[in-house]
Motif scaffolding. Structure first.
Motif, PDB file in Angstrom:
ATOM      1  N   ALA A  78     -17.807  96.070  -4.468  1.00  0.00           N
ATOM      2  CA  ALA A  78     -17.733  95.754  -5.874  1.00  0.00           C
ATOM      3  C   ALA A  78     -17.290  96.961  -6.689  1.00  0.00           C
ATOM      4  O   ALA A  78     -16.661  96.829  -7.737  1.00  0.00           O
ATOM      5  N   ILE A  79     -17.562  98.161  -6.174  1.00  0.00           N
ATOM      6  CA  ILE A  79     -17.219  99.386  -6.894  1.00  0.00           C
ATOM      7  C   ILE A  79     -15.871  99.948  -6.429  1.00  0.00           C
ATOM      8  O   ILE A  79     -15.004 100.285  -7.253  1.00  0.00           O
ATOM      9  N   LEU A  80     -15.662 100.027  -5.102  1.00  0.00           N
ATOM     10  CA  LEU A  80     -14.486 100.718  -4.574  1.00  0.00           C
ATOM     11  C   LEU A  80     -13.476  99.784  -3.902  1.00  0.00           C
ATOM     12  O   LEU A  80     -12.404 100.236  -3.488  1.00  0.00           O
ATOM     13  N   GLY A  81     -13.799  98.496  -3.772  1.00  0.00           N
ATOM     14  CA  GLY A  81     -12.874  97.587  -3.117  1.00  0.00           C
ATOM     15  C   GLY A  81     -13.203  97.410  -1.650  1.00  0.00           C
ATOM     16  O   GLY A  81     -14.063  98.111  -1.083  1.00  0.00           O
ATOM     17  N   ASP A  82     -12.460  96.501  -1.013  1.00  0.00           N
ATOM     18  CA  ASP A  82     -12.738  96.210   0.394  1.00  0.00           C
ATOM     19  C   ASP A  82     -11.644  96.703   1.322  1.00  0.00           C
ATOM     20  O   ASP A  82     -11.617  96.343   2.499  1.00  0.00           O
ATOM     21  N   ASP A  83     -10.709  97.533   0.808  1.00  0.00           N
ATOM     22  CA  ASP A  83      -9.673  98.107   1.653  1.00  0.00           C
ATOM     23  C   ASP A  83     -10.127  99.492   2.102  1.00  0.00           C
ATOM     24  O   ASP A  83     -10.164 100.435   1.305  1.00  0.00           O
ATOM     25  N   PRO A  84     -10.509  99.639   3.365  1.00  0.00           N
ATOM     26  CA  PRO A  84     -11.042 100.944   3.804  1.00  0.00           C
ATOM     27  C   PRO A  84     -10.021 102.071   3.695  1.00  0.00           C
ATOM     28  O   PRO A  84     -10.398 103.238   3.654  1.00  0.00           O
ATOM     29  N   ASP A  85      -8.750 101.730   3.606  1.00  0.00           N
ATOM     30  CA  ASP A  85      -7.733 102.769   3.503  1.00  0.00           C
ATOM     31  C   ASP A  85      -7.471 103.185   2.051  1.00  0.00           C
ATOM     32  O   ASP A  85      -6.780 104.190   1.831  1.00  0.00           O
ATOM     33  N   ASP A  86      -7.971 102.416   1.107  1.00  0.00           N
ATOM     34  CA  ASP A  86      -7.695 102.737  -0.307  1.00  0.00           C
ATOM     35  C   ASP A  86      -8.937 102.428  -1.138  1.00  0.00           C
ATOM     36  O   ASP A  86      -8.943 101.523  -1.972  1.00  0.00           O
ATOM     37  N   LEU A  87     -10.011 103.184  -0.914  1.00  0.00           N
ATOM     38  CA  LEU A  87     -11.255 102.992  -1.655  1.00  0.00           C
ATOM     39  C   LEU A  87     -11.197 103.769  -2.963  1.00  0.00           C
ATOM     40  O   LEU A  87     -11.106 104.990  -2.968  1.00  0.00           O
ATOM     41  N   SER A  88     -11.238 103.041  -4.062  1.00  0.00           N
ATOM     42  CA  SER A  88     -11.252 103.679  -5.388  1.00  0.00           C
ATOM     43  C   SER A  88     -11.805 102.678  -6.395  1.00  0.00           C
ATOM     44  O   SER A  88     -11.820 101.467  -6.149  1.00  0.00           O
ATOM     45  N   GLU A  89     -12.241 103.200  -7.543  1.00  0.00           N
ATOM     46  CA  GLU A  89     -12.814 102.329  -8.566  1.00  0.00           C
ATOM     47  C   GLU A  89     -11.765 101.376  -9.134  1.00  0.00           C
ATOM     48  O   GLU A  89     -12.117 100.313  -9.657  1.00  0.00           O
ATOM     49  N   GLU A  90     -10.496 101.761  -9.079  1.00  0.00           N
ATOM     50  CA  GLU A  90      -9.449 100.865  -9.570  1.00  0.00           C
ATOM     51  C   GLU A  90      -9.309  99.631  -8.704  1.00  0.00           C
ATOM     52  O   GLU A  90      -8.805  98.586  -9.139  1.00  0.00           O
ATOM     53  N   ASN A  91      -9.756  99.735  -7.429  1.00  0.00           N
ATOM     54  CA  ASN A  91      -9.606  98.615  -6.495  1.00  0.00           C
ATOM     55  C   ASN A  91     -10.901  97.829  -6.332  1.00  0.00           C
ATOM     56  O   ASN A  91     -10.956  96.908  -5.506  1.00  0.00           O
ATOM     57  N   GLY A  92     -11.949  98.194  -7.063  1.00  0.00           N
ATOM     58  CA  GLY A  92     -13.222  97.491  -6.931  1.00  0.00           C
ATOM     59  C   GLY A  92     -13.082  96.028  -7.278  1.00  0.00           C
ATOM     60  O   GLY A  92     -12.253  95.631  -8.100  1.00  0.00           O
ATOM     61  N   LEU A  93     -13.921  95.214  -6.650  1.00  0.00           N
ATOM     62  CA  LEU A  93     -13.858  93.779  -6.882  1.00  0.00           C
ATOM     63  C   LEU A  93     -14.494  93.363  -8.212  1.00  0.00           C
ATOM     64  O   LEU A  93     -14.199  92.281  -8.713  1.00  0.00           O
ATOM     65  N   LEU A  94     -15.348  94.210  -8.783  1.00  0.00           N
ATOM     66  CA  LEU A  94     -16.042  93.841 -10.012  1.00  0.00           C
ATOM     67  C   LEU A  94     -15.934  94.900 -11.111  1.00  0.00           C
ATOM     68  O   LEU A  94     -15.756  94.560 -12.289  1.00  0.00           O
ATOM     69  N   ILE A  95     -16.041  96.160 -10.754  1.00  0.00           N
ATOM     70  CA  ILE A  95     -16.088  97.231 -11.749  1.00  0.00           C
ATOM     71  C   ILE A  95     -14.855  97.248 -12.662  1.00  0.00           C
ATOM     72  O   ILE A  95     -14.990  97.420 -13.888  1.00  0.00           O
ATOM     73  N   PRO A  96     -13.628  97.056 -12.159  1.00  0.00           N
ATOM     74  CA  PRO A  96     -12.474  97.075 -13.080  1.00  0.00           C
ATOM     75  C   PRO A  96     -12.572  96.029 -14.186  1.00  0.00           C
ATOM     76  O   PRO A  96     -12.209  96.299 -15.331  1.00  0.00           O
ATOM     77  N   ASP A  97     -13.065  94.828 -13.833  1.00  0.00           N
ATOM     78  CA  ASP A  97     -13.209  93.789 -14.864  1.00  0.00           C
ATOM     79  C   ASP A  97     -14.278  94.169 -15.886  1.00  0.00           C
ATOM     80  O   ASP A  97     -14.121  93.918 -17.087  1.00  0.00           O
TER      81      ASP A  97
END
Length: 813
Positions: free
Chosen positions: A224-243
């Motif tokens: 939810a914070i960093l996303g589900d792509d282990p190669d590109d973990l960042s807050e921009e890719n999070g599933l919830l935090i960007p929204d």
């Protein structure tokens, strides 16, 4: 007299010192109660006590209902419209949550009509569109609904159309079909929201932080914070935090955030699907007071999340401020939606905790100011029930749109569940059970109408406490009945002022602590009055019970404020009496006989004085000193003294033969009465003192008593007394005499009796004697002698007439 003066001043000093000590003790009690009120007014945030919160809130609730009764819908903004999922909607569509509601079909139709025909400013959904099935499906249904399941679903549909089949074996197909329908509905609803946004209407979706302990214990999932792509973990890719960031207010726009501001550090419940691509998020977390009633509304919700950076291993903590549903609607109305704030509009907004939300125009001028407390909350000013707002049934919006356009076009629309039995309800100041969408509508209405109730800050509370303290102190120093009445007046005025502040949409004044302070003062006053009154009554009874009548004593006990023991100038009448020839009597009687004689004489004389409300000052052997008009006020002091003197003389006529027979001596009493201003109070030493009077009027009364001997009279009056009783009694002017210490002679009079009781001969004597006295002063001696002869003919042997005749004859020789 000069020897008594130091005693008087010493006595007054002692009384003042006791009074000061008494008043200081009262002030200490006052400050203690005041300190309790100060503690009770600690209404800031978490320090607010449950007792005060409940009762103060109920007072304000009552004020609102009373005001709304008179104001009606005058302060309800017509730009707010409610689309309610009501009982009519449940009957014509389906009960909410079942049937077509599962696929979002009614919402899809509503959003379509709103975007195509009605064109409101914004649509705020007080509904959380959450479906956990979609979390399993993801964005690609083909992967989830594998080819085998699709074929099985197709075969099941064909068999159902041809004949009866065994449904038990098709459960997996039905479950997959339900999931597919849900996913399709969610996708269609998301696309419809996108169309609504393209039409210029902002959809605002609700989210919330659950308050149950299990939800609070949940941790933020890393995806939810960093996303589900282990190669590109960042807050921009999070599933919830960007929204959430996109819907948040930049933290640098929020100033003076208190250290105990509540941040929620667990994940919220947010809408699922592709809704967030086209919508903004508004929190619907509504705190309730301790009694369950919703009175305060937060404009922003603080949330916190933390994680360990996947590359650096550093622990990172972030905080966001998300606007609530009504505040986000208001910001959009003012042209300050969150995306605009993130795109450079931040200079137009300042949120100063404990002060105000300030909105500026493009030129930097203050356009709008909204008062808030230290936690960013406003005190809701309910102007009506949910039925008082402009409302439309959800089902009525699906179809003919033309009649509804005036109610929806360019309006701020709320969509909420209002049907009977809805779980989204709670108590509000205007109703025991209201759909909670009313809370959001009320908050927006207050912001639009600028009728938000201000909450008193600490400086205002301190000022209020000081004012109440100043007003409360005099309650201790007034008579009890005035103190109680004044405290009731204070409380009534304060409660009335509190109502007026709500009526005028100014601010909320605390009620319980101030009125409790005033009530405590009244209770303390009553208690202190009771204790001191009992002490004062005992003191008065001890001092005066043998000096005044029972009626007078009860009056003095019940009205101690009517007289003063500390020393004062009062108009009074002084009485002196003395037994003629008492020295000779005392020499002829044995001591025990003398005491018995005095007691038999003084007892009825004392009873008569007390009967006429006189005050026995002292006994000096056979002499009596009494006063009227002190220590308690008596307007008829001179008249009462004369009545008492005449009755004593009549009683002596009855008593004289008895005393002559028993003791062998005849009692005759001379009396002197004078009126004037005297100094009255407790006089004596520090340990032994008595209430008495002194002054020129007292000295003159004392000299009038022996003057009776020269004129052969029984009761002599001073000039002041004669003026006061002339209309009531029959008097004879005796003479003008030179008083020691005075250069001008003063007139003296004889008190004879009541006019209708005086014999004609006595009246003739009085007329002739006063004529002779006047001729004598005018040096018309022959005429004076002639008048005196007539006087003596009327009453032979009148000593005053004989003395005046001898004086005139001496002049002629």
């Amino acid at each position: 007299m000069k020897q008594q003066k130091p005693l008087l001043w010493s006595n007054l000093f002692r009384i003042r010192r006791e009074t000061l000590k008494y008043r200081l003790s009262i002030l200490v009690l006052t400050f203690l109660v005041w300190g309790g009120m100060m503690w009770g007014l600690r209404l800031r945030g978490k320090q607010r006590t449950a007792f005060l919160e409940a009762f103060d809130g109920q007072f304000v609730d009552m004020f609102m209902r009373l005001r709304n009764h008179y104001q009606g819908k005058a302060f309800i903004d017509k730009r707010i419209t409610l689309i309610g999922i009501d009982d009519f909607t449940n009957e014509h569509l389906a009960p909410y949550g079942r049937g077509p509601w599962i696929s979002r079909s009614p919402f899809i139709d509503l959003v379509h009509y709103l975007g195509q025909f009605y064109k409101p400013q914004s649509v705020s959904f007080d509904i959380v569109f959450e479906n956990r099935l979609l979390e399993e499906i993801g964005d690609d249904p083909t992967t989830y609904f594998q080819a085998k399941i699709f074929r099985q679903m197709s075969e099941t549909i064909r068999q159902v159309g041809e004949s009866r089949i065994e449904l038990e074996s098709q459960r997996a197909s039905f479950a997959a079909m339900a999931q597919l329908i849900t996913w399709l509905g969610e996708s269609a609803f998301g696309e419809t929201l996108g169309e609504l946004r393209e039409a210029g209407v902002l959809p605002i979706l609700a989210f919330f932080f659950p308050d149950d302990p299990r939800a609070r214990a949940r941790l933020w999932p890393i995806e939810a914070i960093l996303g589900d792509d282990p190669d590109d973990l960042s807050e921009e890719n999070g599933l919830l935090i960007p929204d959430l960031k996109a819907s948040s207010i930049p933290s640098h726009l929020i100033e003076q955030v208190p250290g105990d501001f509540p941040y929620r550090d667990y994940p919220p419940r947010v809408p699922t699907g592709n809704y967030l691509e086209y919508s903004s998020l508004g929190s619907i977390n509504i705190p309730r007071d301790r009694d369950g009633v919703v009175r305060a509304y937060p404009l922003i919700i603080g949330m916190e999340y933390h994680y360990q950076h996947p590359k650096t291993g550093k622990r990172i903590r972030r905080r966001l401020f998300i606007p609530t549903l009504a505040f986000l609607t208001f910001l959009h109305h003012m042209g300050l939606a969150p995306e605009q704030l993130h795109e450079g509009g931040e200079k137009r907004l300042r949120i100063i905790m404990g002060k105000a939300v300030e909105i500026y125009d493009s030129q930097g001028n203050l356009q709008y100011s909204l008062p808030i407390d230290a936690y960013g909350r406003i005190y809701l000013n309910y102007h009506g029930k949910i039925s008082d707002y402009q409302g439309i049934s959800f089902a009525s919006c699906l179809g003919n749109y033309l009649p509804l356009k005036p109610y929806l076009h360019n309006k701020m629309v709320f969509v909420g569940v209002t049907a009977t039995g809805s779980v989204d309800t709670g108590p509000t100041p205007v109703n025991r059970l209201s759909p909670l969408v009313l809370v959001h509508m009320t908050a927006l209405n207050d912001m639009l109408k600028k009728t938000v109730l201000r909450i008193m800050n600490n400086r205002q509370r301190l000022l209020l406490c000081v004012i109440l303290l100043i007003l409360g102190i005099p309650l201790f120093f007034l008579p009890l009945r005035y103190s109680i009445l004044l405290s009731m007046l204070y409380a009534s005025v304060y409660v009335g002022s509190s109502y007026y502040c709500v009526h005028r949409h100014w601010f909320v004044m605390p009620v319980i602590a101030p009125t409790g302070f005033l009530a405590s003062l009244s209770v303390f006053t009553l208690l202190i009055y009771y204790l001191t009154e009992q002490k004062e009554r005992r003191r008065i009874r001890t001092m005066f019970q043998t000096m005044v009548s029972g009626d007078v004593l009860r009056y003095m006990e019940q009205n101690p404020e009517s007289f003063s023991l500390a020393g004062e100038n009062r108009h009074a009448t002084i009485f002196f009496s003395d037994v003629a020839g008492f020295t000779t009597i005392s020499e002829t009687l044995a001591p025990e006989k003398l005491v018995l004689l005095l007691n038999k004489y003084l007892t009825p004389m004392t009873d008569i004085i007390l009967k006429w409300y006189g005050f026995i000052d002292k006994y000096e052997g056979d002499a009596i000193m009494a006063e009227w008009g002190v220590p308690f006020p008596l307007d008829t002091h001179a008249v009462n003294a004369c009545y008492a003197a005449l009755e004593q003389q009549r009683q002596l006529e009855i008593l004289r033969p008895q005393l002559l027979q028993e003791f062998g001596c005849e009692i005759h009493v001379r009396m002197g009465i004078n009126s004037g201003v005297v100094s009255a109070g407790n006089m004596g030493s520090e340990k032994r003192f008595s209430y008495t009077v002194m002054g020129d009027a007292v000295n003159r009364a004392a000299r009038l008593e022996p003057a009776n001997k020269d004129y052969g009279t029984a009761i002599a009056l001073g000039e002041n007394t004669a003026e006061l009783v002339r209309d009531t009694f029959f008097l004879r002017m005796l003479d003008r005499i030179q008083v020691k210490g005075k250069t001008v002679p003063v007139a003296i009079f004889e008190l004879i009796g009541l006019p209708d009781e005086v014999a004609p001969a006595t009246k003739e004597l009085t007329t002739c004697y006063e004529d002779a006295l006047r001729f004598h002063w005018e040096r018309r001696f022959e005429e004076a002698l002639s008048s005196l002869d007539r006087a003596l003919a009327a009453v032979p042997g009148d000593k005053a007439s004989l003395m005046l005749k001898a004086r005139i004859e001496g002049y002629l020789e």
